[in-house]
Design a protein around this motif. Structure first.
Motif, mmCIF file in Angstrom:
data_model
loop_
_atom_site.group_PDB
_atom_site.id
_atom_site.type_symbol
_atom_site.label_atom_id
_atom_site.label_comp_id
_atom_site.label_asym_id
_atom_site.label_seq_id
_atom_site.Cartn_x
_atom_site.Cartn_y
_atom_site.Cartn_z
ATOM 1 N N ILE A 189 21.345 40.914 71.795
ATOM 2 C CA ILE A 189 21.509 40.765 73.596
ATOM 3 C C ILE A 189 20.420 41.983 73.776
ATOM 4 C CG2 ILE A 189 22.898 41.117 75.305
ATOM 5 C CD1 ILE A 189 24.950 38.879 74.141
ATOM 6 N N LYS A 190 21.151 43.288 73.253
ATOM 7 C CA LYS A 190 21.227 44.436 73.256
ATOM 8 C C LYS A 190 19.200 43.614 73.248
ATOM 9 C CE LYS A 190 24.574 47.459 73.702
ATOM 10 N NZ LYS A 190 25.331 48.179 72.624
ATOM 11 N N LEU A 191 18.691 43.937 72.096
ATOM 12 C CA LEU A 191 17.399 43.707 71.516
ATOM 13 C C LEU A 191 16.716 42.266 72.770
ATOM 14 C CD1 LEU A 191 17.557 43.512 67.945
ATOM 15 C CD2 LEU A 191 16.359 45.542 69.387
ATOM 16 N N ILE A 192 17.154 41.707 73.849
ATOM 17 C CA ILE A 192 16.174 40.871 74.629
ATOM 18 C C ILE A 192 14.905 41.512 74.732
ATOM 19 C CG2 ILE A 192 17.034 39.352 76.114
ATOM 20 C CD1 ILE A 192 19.648 38.528 75.010
ATOM 21 N N PRO A 193 14.862 42.426 75.446
ATOM 22 C CA PRO A 193 14.021 42.985 76.198
ATOM 23 C C PRO A 193 13.127 43.147 75.478
ATOM 24 C CG PRO A 193 15.995 44.409 77.112
ATOM 25 C CD PRO A 193 16.510 43.640 75.795
ATOM 26 N N VAL A 194 13.440 43.719 73.970
ATOM 27 C CA VAL A 194 12.038 43.632 73.098
ATOM 28 C C VAL A 194 11.639 42.193 73.208
ATOM 29 C CG1 VAL A 194 11.231 44.605 71.080
ATOM 30 C CG2 VAL A 194 13.355 45.863 72.521
ATOM 31 N N PHE A 195 11.916 41.338 72.760
ATOM 32 C CA PHE A 195 11.639 39.814 72.275
ATOM 33 C C PHE A 195 10.472 39.500 73.728
ATOM 34 C CE2 PHE A 195 15.825 39.431 69.847
ATOM 35 C CZ PHE A 195 15.109 39.651 68.771
ATOM 36 N N ALA A 254 19.226 35.641 81.225
ATOM 37 C CA ALA A 254 20.908 35.671 81.597
ATOM 38 C C ALA A 254 20.837 34.184 80.463
ATOM 39 C CB ALA A 254 21.253 34.713 83.188
ATOM 40 N N PHE A 255 20.143 33.289 80.864
ATOM 41 C CA PHE A 255 20.168 32.051 79.978
ATOM 42 C C PHE A 255 20.118 32.608 78.428
ATOM 43 C CE2 PHE A 255 17.396 28.761 77.154
ATOM 44 C CZ PHE A 255 18.454 28.166 77.153
ATOM 45 N N ILE A 256 18.882 32.732 77.965
ATOM 46 C CA ILE A 256 18.617 33.673 76.456
ATOM 47 C C ILE A 256 20.036 34.196 76.018
ATOM 48 C CG2 ILE A 256 17.256 35.249 74.967
ATOM 49 C CD1 ILE A 256 15.331 34.950 76.785
ATOM 50 N N ASN A 297 26.151 31.567 72.585
ATOM 51 C CA ASN A 297 27.380 30.136 72.426
ATOM 52 C C ASN A 297 27.201 29.529 70.872
ATOM 53 O OD1 ASN A 297 28.405 28.223 73.882
ATOM 54 N ND2 ASN A 297 26.943 26.902 73.953
ATOM 55 N N ARG A 298 25.613 30.285 70.967
ATOM 56 C CA ARG A 298 25.392 29.210 69.333
ATOM 57 C C ARG A 298 25.673 30.351 68.203
ATOM 58 N NH1 ARG A 298 20.482 32.675 66.446
ATOM 59 N NH2 ARG A 298 21.133 33.591 67.243
ATOM 60 N N GLY A 344 31.869 30.174 78.523
ATOM 61 C CA GLY A 344 30.505 30.718 77.571
ATOM 62 C C GLY A 344 29.481 32.049 78.310
ATOM 63 N N GLY A 345 29.411 31.699 79.386
ATOM 64 C CA GLY A 345 29.029 32.557 80.314
ATOM 65 C C GLY A 345 29.437 33.571 80.569
ATOM 66 N N ALA A 346 30.612 33.026 81.204
ATOM 67 C CA ALA A 346 31.497 34.624 81.232
ATOM 68 C C ALA A 346 31.344 35.396 80.450
ATOM 69 C CB ALA A 346 32.957 34.354 81.546
ATOM 70 N N ILE A 347 31.739 35.260 79.034
ATOM 71 C CA ILE A 347 31.364 35.809 78.123
ATOM 72 C C ILE A 347 30.397 36.736 77.521
ATOM 73 C CG2 ILE A 347 32.108 36.346 75.552
ATOM 74 C CD1 ILE A 347 34.127 33.276 75.150
#
Lengths: 385, 511
Positions: free
Chosen positions: A7-13, A344-346, A352-353, A372-375
């Protein structure tokens, strides 16, 4: 890999995806995307290139890039601070213009010596910006006027009133801009010759670095920062705990305004040296995107503003060197932001996955339950603190 | 072929740091009312969420009407004729009742013969009929935001019935209802059972189970303890099994020793946002060592009294004194520092910053003092050591301790944290508003004991509760409020439950 790390790497992607899609578009227009990206970096003086006209080269461009990067960092910090109390400061442009104008009039034309003029410019920028931001905070808590509305209206007010003064009293008949400020008051030392090169020394970057550190400390280490965050996260809980909600809204808007004011003086009395009438600085609007990309974190903003400035600054050179339209840079920025908005979706998808695969179910479940979203949200917040 | 309409076999479900269900098996017969009983965090809701397709079990199998089924989503569950009324309603507040009910399966018509349109007239008629058939009277054309919670709950039930649900799951359906509304709901549930539906009800209220359930499964910390026949079991046994130890319904307490007057409320009037008085000329005082309880039906101005005393709301007229000092114009923080503790009704929105960590929330009323901060700079180690102390002392359970984001904790543990924080804070006067709302017996018992302990230490305590049992159990003095006015204030020994009930309806004063 652990879920939080991903999740922390999302900005890089997000950024990579922007460049990949941008690259495809460049290729579709018949140019080589790799050359184009290389030119982009060269244009900012971040990669070697041939020295050109009159003692200018890579180092010249690099310093010029930093000069433009500085107001972007400061403006984005402004957006981030306001966002922390839950306010959307869309008025950074107007606050920049206002403080830039005040500093120009008060110090820029004063003829003061450099060692008085430069610090004075900074002080005037902070005070004028805090005042401009404070108006928005005041309207918010006194009359509950939505900050988006008031800041947009103030943008126009500042823009037109200042244009009137510039066009009437301060215009330079040749450039059609305000008369250039004195060299002593500028935060950029122009045309300094060092060795074989001529360059502009951007003093403003020091202010930006200090601001990043101060804001980081403010949010993570101080009582005021903690209160500001509490007000942003839960108004009613903050009031219950005895915090002054209005006081914190005012405080946040004044800090945000002061940062925008610093952005204004580093922009108008640093990079440019004059003010173009009837134009709001694009930096003020780009900074909203930068703050979003940087997740409203000071460190994130340093990287995000770097990237966005590379795209805007390097696009001119990319155009002249490889013939790719300069607007492609905007396309890439746009795509990065689009992916960024899908954050948020990613996050939800990854969270979830992860739980479904751990269970050994191969099928991906489509349940869009809020838990799932809350987690994912909770994990996200954990990363922030 | 199996006799059971629902069978969950050896279900295990894990969440990070916690086993929510540990090898649980339950079997439910067609046409029965089956209760799931357990404390908060015992895993009742998780188990039912799996039956409704919101989660998938880590291990175990679910059989519906004898067939092994993998329930993928709530939509899938609906297709299997399973319906669920959640604790927090899922309704669109600016849509009408009918629109909410038909959403997703709207009856269609063709305008001008070809333009598809929602046939809202037909829907209204169908829903009016449906509501009459089951005794759930609603006006299909009312907008959700204009109707009360009891009606909203009926809408949720009608939503299930409209989707032809056969298996109806109720998650804590009575938590938000008044006593009369509860009786009405229980009658409805009985009627549904008699018309052939299978009912699963999640609750921790024993008397309700005793009233309507046929069988009852007891869960404790994720494990199935036993399945009981309700008729042959008394509530005391159920309670003990649920908590895992002996339970006292009646809090033991010594006779009160009253000290000096601590809080004095003198003729206060509080107006709401629309300028209407919600608290009218209220006066009372609380002495050290006394529990003064304000009883009343929800929405009669109790909360506003608490908010006025703590400074969150301004009084329109009148004075408030704490230990003899006029605090009417003081700020919230000044009152906190002067020694007022407040356990608010809404622990999520008011009592805590949900996205702060547990340690930060435990210090929410002291972070600005040493040792938590020194000259405006936070001292994180102090937060952590203080957090550890309270977590230990008040048995606050969470997945990671101090750094846990409070939002992820269970309601019971959130409340433990708030109460712990307020008790630890130095004070002479405490306000408890609905301190046991939504909590289970074990937690209620614990909180009642803590309130009495604080009283015996000499605190002046104002208890505001909608639960009459709680008021009768704890109060030394009872004040009854109706429509913003105090109807009576009397020694708790001189009032019976019935008398208090009458005052609450505003009719007691005729005597």
């Amino acid at each position: 890999m652990n879920k939080n790390r991903i999740i922390k790497l999302i900005p890089v992607f997000t950024v990579l995806a922007g460049f990949i899609v941008g690259g495809i578009i460049i290729a579709a227009t018949g140019s080589n995307p790799f050359t184009a990206f290389w030119n982009l970096i060269q244009g900012c003086g971040l990669a070697p290139k041939a020295s050109y006209a009159g003692k200018k080269g890579m180092i010249t461009d690099l310093l010029s890039f930093i000069d433009l990067w500085t107001p972007m960092i400061l403006a984005s910090l402004s957006v981030a601070v306001a966002m922390r109390v839950g306010l959307f400061n869309i008025g950074v442009s107007g606050q920049m213009l206002f403080s830039g104008f005040i500093a120009t009039v008060v110090v820029g034309y004063s003829g003061l010596d450099a060692f008085i003029a430069k610090p004075l410019v900074i002080v005037v920028g902070i005070v004028a910006g805090a005042f401009a931001g404070g108006i928005i905070g005041f309207l918010k808590f006194k009359f509950n006027i939505n900050e988006v509305v008031s800041s947009i209206m103030l943008n126009y007010t500042f823009s037109y009133v200042i244009s009137f003064f510039i066009n009437t009293f301060l215009v330079d008949p040749v450039s059609r801009q305000s008369k250039a400020v004195s060299a002593a008051s500028r935060l950029t030392l122009k045309d300094v010759e060092l060795g074989a090169y001529k360059m502009d020394i951007p003093l403003g970057i020091v202010i930006a670095v200090i601001a990043v550190i101060v804001i980081w400390i403010f949010f993570n280490k101080t009582v005021s920062g903690m209160e500001l965050k509490a007000v942003g996260l839960s108004n009613s809980a903050a009031r219950y705990a005895g915090m002054s909600v209005n006081g914190n809204i005012m405080k946040a808007m004044m800090i945000a305004g002061a940062l925008a004011g610093l952005a204004g003086v580093t922009y108008y009395l640093g990079y440019f040296g004059s003010i173009q009438p009837r134009v709001l600085p694009a930096t003020g609007f780009d900074s909203i995107a930068v703050a979003l990309l940087g997740n409203n974190q000071p460190i994130g903003i340093v990287f995000a503003s770097f990237l966005i400035t590379v795209l805007s600054k390097g696009s001119t050179y990319m155009n002249s060197a490889s013939g790719v339209q300069a607007e492609i840079a905007n396309v890439i920025t746009g795509i990065i932001l689009l992916f960024c908005a899908c954050n948020a979706f990613i996050k939800w998808y990854i969270a979830n996955r992860d739980t479904t695969t751990k269970k050994g179910f191969k099928r991906k479940s489509k349940k869009a339950d809020k838990d799932g979203g809350a987690i994912a949200e909770a994990d996200d917040k954990k990363g922030e603190v | 072929m199996s006799d059971y309409i629902v069978e969950m076999r050896n279900i295990t479900k894990r969440f990070p740091g916690i086993v929510a269900n540990d090898n649980v098996s339950i079997q439910i017969k067609k046409g029965e009312i089956y209760a799931l009983l357990g404390e908060n965090g015992a895993g009742k809701s998780t188990l039912m969420s799996m039956l409704f397709g919101m989660y998938e079990p880590d291990e175990g199998e679910i059989y519906i009407r004898g067939e092994k089924t993998q329930i993928e989503s709530p939509n899938h569950a609906t297709k299997l004729n399973i319906g669920m009324v959640h604790q927090h309603f899922k309704l669109v507040s600016n849509y009408t009742i009918a629109e909410n009910i038909i959403m997703g399966m709207e009856p269609m018509k063709k305008a001008l013969g070809f333009i598809p349109m929602v046939d809202i007239k037909k829907a209204n008629k169908e829903i009016a009929e449906l509501s009459k058939r089951y005794g759930l009277e609603v006006n299909p054309e009312d907008v959700i935001e204009d109707v009360n919670v009891s009606i909203r709950q009926r809408v949720e039930i009608l939503k299930m019935l409209y989707r032809e649900a056969e298996i109806l799951i109720f998650d804590e359906p009575t938590a938000i209802l008044t006593p009369q509304e509860i009786q009405f709901l229980l009658d409805i549930i009985r009627g549904l059972r008699d018309s052939g539906k299978t009912i699963i009800i999640i609750t921790h209220k024993l008397d309700e189970i005793k009233q309507i359930a046929d069988r009852c499964a007891i869960l404790n910390r994720g494990r199935l303890i036993d399945v009981l026949d309700v008729k042959t079991t008394d509530t005391k046994t159920m309670a003990n099994m649920m908590v895992g130890r002996e339970v006292n319904f009646k809090t033991d307490k010594k006779d009160p020793v009253f000290g000096e007057e601590v809080l004095k409320v003198d003729n206060i009037t509080v107006k709401n946002k629309d300028g209407l008085p919600v608290v009218k000329n209220v006066s009372f005082s609380v002495r050290a060592g006394e529990v003064l309880a304000i009883a009343g039906v929800s929405g009669n101005g109790q909360i506003e009294i608490a908010d006025a005393i703590t400074g969150i709301l301004n009084v329109d007229s009148g004075k408030i004194y704490l230990n003899g000092n006029d605090i009417t114009d003081k700020t919230v923080r000044q009152r906190i520092d002067a020694g007022i503790d407040y356990i608010p009704e809404d622990r999520n929105a008011v009592g805590m910053v949900m996205d702060f960590t547990l340690a930060e929330n435990l210090a929410l009323k002291s972070y600005y003092n040493e040792p938590f901060s020194i000259r405006g700079i936070l001292n994180r180690p102090a937060f952590d050591s203080y957090g550890n102390k309270l977590i230990e002392k008040y048995d606050i359970r969470s997945s990671q301790g101090n750094p846990t984001i409070v939002r992820t904790m269970s309601g019971g543990n959130q409340q433990k944290a708030i109460i712990g924080r307020e008790i630890e804070h130095e004070s002479t006067f405490m306000i408890f508003v609905q301190p046991t709302r939504g909590l289970d017996i074990g937690a209620i018992e614990n909180i009642h004991r803590q309130i009495i302990e604080e009283r015996d230490k000499g605190q002046a305590i104002l208890l505001i509760s909608l639960e009459l049992d709680e008021v009768m159990n704890l109060a030394d003095t009872i004040a009854v409020i109706y429509s913003g006015e105090i109807q009576t204030i009397a020694d708790a020994k001189n009032l019976t439950l019935d008398q208090v009930g009458q005052f609450m309806m505003g009719v007691g004063s005729d005597e």
